[in-house]
Design a protein around this motif. Structure first.
Motif, PDB file in Angstrom:
ATOM      1  N   GLU A  28       0.895  -1.195   0.021  1.00 27.87           N
ATOM      2  CA  GLU A  28      -0.056  -0.003  -0.036  1.00 27.87           C
ATOM      3  C   GLU A  28       0.844   1.359  -0.108  1.00 27.87           C
ATOM      4  O   GLU A  28       1.806   1.508   0.758  1.00 27.87           O
ATOM      5  CB  GLU A  28      -0.792   0.126   1.171  1.00 27.87           C
ATOM      6  CG  GLU A  28      -1.815   1.200   1.388  1.00 27.87           C
ATOM      7  CD  GLU A  28      -2.670   1.238   2.629  1.00 27.87           C
ATOM      8  OE1 GLU A  28      -3.410   2.270   2.779  1.00 27.87           O
ATOM      9  OE2 GLU A  28      -2.833   0.254   3.272  1.00 27.87           O
ATOM     10  N   LYS A  29       0.644   2.115  -1.042  1.00 25.13           N
ATOM     11  CA  LYS A  29       1.334   3.506  -0.987  1.00 25.13           C
ATOM     12  C   LYS A  29       1.216   4.319   0.126  1.00 25.13           C
ATOM     13  O   LYS A  29       0.013   4.487   0.388  1.00 25.13           O
ATOM     14  CB  LYS A  29       1.154   4.005  -2.296  1.00 25.13           C
ATOM     15  CG  LYS A  29       2.011   5.083  -2.643  1.00 25.13           C
ATOM     16  CD  LYS A  29       1.779   5.952  -3.811  1.00 25.13           C
ATOM     17  CE  LYS A  29       2.638   7.006  -3.981  1.00 25.13           C
ATOM     18  NZ  LYS A  29       2.327   7.682  -5.347  1.00 25.13           N
ATOM     19  N   LYS A  30       2.247   4.621   0.642  1.00 22.99           N
ATOM     20  CA  LYS A  30       2.010   5.721   1.899  1.00 22.99           C
ATOM     21  C   LYS A  30       1.699   6.863   1.482  1.00 22.99           C
ATOM     22  O   LYS A  30       2.291   7.389   0.312  1.00 22.99           O
ATOM     23  CB  LYS A  30       3.216   5.470   2.904  1.00 22.99           C
ATOM     24  CG  LYS A  30       3.227   4.043   3.855  1.00 22.99           C
ATOM     25  CD  LYS A  30       4.475   4.089   4.607  1.00 22.99           C
ATOM     26  CE  LYS A  30       4.411   2.936   5.457  1.00 22.99           C
ATOM     27  NZ  LYS A  30       3.389   3.110   6.369  1.00 22.99           N
TER      28      LYS A  30
END
Length: 447
Positions: free
Chosen positions: A11-13
């Motif tokens: 998941e992209k922060k």
């Protein structure tokens, strides 16, 4: 984990960089208030600033040649360009100790900690004595940086009242009523900013009695030490203490007219060794956070303190006292204003009878309109936790001070609700005076 052969999906922060709680809780009321004021001056009047506590800003008060030469000599030696001990060079601390030692108060170099200005000295003392959740007593009205320095560390500020009807003496009963189990120190500012008060020996002894009764150390802000008017007497708090430990904060900013040089100090007065190794160690440790104060000025301190003649200080004080007397005499006759005559420092507090100026809900609005109509800036009492007052600075050249006083008087007559017919006649006279005085200073001159 995903099955073998299935790519891992991360998941992209999102960026979420936050300011620290320390930074968010650091707040300077003067900067906030001044920045929020509408400062559009009158287009036909040059600005006269009575709001700045910098004695050098107008150019009429300059440091003595001995002070300048001391820095030149220190620079020429080329031995003060590296790091010094974080508490300061021994020679510089020795010079400060010598400067402040009296038969009543003997100070050794080990009792001196050099700092980056007096505000840093205050920060060292507050940080060394108080922890989060504890409280320190401080004056109202008072220098706003006390609260700013405490608030960042989660230290609570409890404000004791000063009494304008008694030349801003401390309300001792109110001070004592604020003390609780979490109180760890009392800040006493004498001579006082913003009030210009100088406390008597008897009054200081009354403060010490309370501090002794509750075993509370005192942080004595004495940056205006001996900046007192003729006829008054200054008593260093430490000279009167028999058992209360005193941390005296001072520096060269006001007395030597060099606030930008950032040189201050803490003087540790602890006759009964109450502060012991722990508090002294805390003060020393805290100096390591900025690795000491300006080394070039430290190198100049011995010559500066020994060679600047006392006559220089006397001349500076005489100039400011003359301005104080002029401002007090003028404003005392102004409808709706109640100046409190100062006894020292560079400031005067002026009360406003707000009911007589119904256009303004607060002194903040009063000061804003003074700028837009008369191009005179002052600090509202809100900056010092004290509504319905404003502060003026008295280091301005005399000619500009006279213009500023006449403009303030004209402004008050324009907005005062009583005696309108009489007021308008006096305003005409004042306008003529202001016009004459304005010719002595070139238009477009800003401070």
């Amino acid at each position: 984990m995903p099955p073998v052969g299935v790519p891992l999906v991360i998941e992209k922060k999102k960026w979420a960089v936050r300011a620290s709680e320390f930074a968010k809780s650091t707040f300077n009321p003067i900067r906030f208030i001044v920045d929020s004021m509408k400062m559009e001056q009158h287009p036909d009047k040059y600005m006269i600033s009575l709001s700045i506590g910098d004695p050098t800003i107008f150019g009429n008060l300059k440091p003595h040649n001995a002070t300048i030469e001391a820095v030149h000599n220190a620079l020429d030696k080329m031995t003060f360009n590296g790091y010094a001990p974080t508490v300061g060079y021994f020679e510089a601390r020795s010079a400060v100790a010598e400067f402040y030692t009296t038969p009543e108060t003997i100070i050794s170099p080990n009792d001196v900690i050099l700092s980056s200005g007096c505000t840093h000295a205050l920060d060292l003392c507050i940080s060394a004595l108080a922890s989060r959740g504890q409280n320190i007593l401080m004056p109202r009205p008072g220098f706003c940086m006390y609260r700013t320095l405490a608030r960042g560390h989660g230290i609570h500020s409890k404000f004791y009242n000063l009494k304008p009807e008694a030349s801003w003496e401390i309300d001792l009963a109110h001070l004592e009523s604020l003390i609780d189990g979490n109180t760890v120190a009392i800040i006493v500012n004498n001579p006082n900013n913003p009030c210009g008060s100088v406390y008597s020996k008897e009054h200081l002894l009354g403060i010490l009695q309370i501090a002794s009764r509750y075993c509370l150390p005192i942080i004595a802000d004495e940056i205006y030490d001996f900046f007192i008017f003729k006829g008054e007497e200054f008593h260093p708090m430490a000279s009167l203490s028999k058992n209360v430990p005193i941390l005296t904060c001072g520096g060269i900013a006001k007395r030597f007219l060099v606030p930008g040089w950032r040189m201050g100090w803490v003087l540790i007065h602890d006759r009964n060794n109450v502060l012991n190794v722990e508090v002294r160690g805390a003060l020393n440790a805290l100096t390591q956070r900025i690795m000491g104060s300006n080394t070039l000025v430290q190198g100049a301190l011995p010559d500066m303190l020994r060679n600047t003649p006392k006559s220089f200080f006397a001349e500076t004080i005489a100039t400011v006292q003359t301005n104080a007397e002029i401002a007090f005499e003028k404003l005392q006759q102004c409808p709706g204003l109640f100046p409190v005559k100062p006894q020292g420092t560079m400031y005067m507090m002026i009360g406003i009878e707000m009911a007589s100026f119904p256009e303004f809900a607060t002194e903040f609005q009063f000061v804003e309109r003074l700028v837009s109509e008369q191009s005179v800036s002052c600090l509202p009492g809100k900056c010092f936790e004290y509504p319905d007052y404003f502060r003026i600075t008295l280091t301005i050249p005399k000619e500009q001070l006279l213009v500023a006083m006449n403009r303030i008087i004209e402004f008050c007559y324009d907005h005062y609700i009583e005696e309108r017919n009489v007021a308008s006649n006096i305003v005409l006279i004042k306008e003529e005076q202001v016009h004459t005085l304005d010719q002595t200073i070139p238009h477009g001159f800003h401070t």
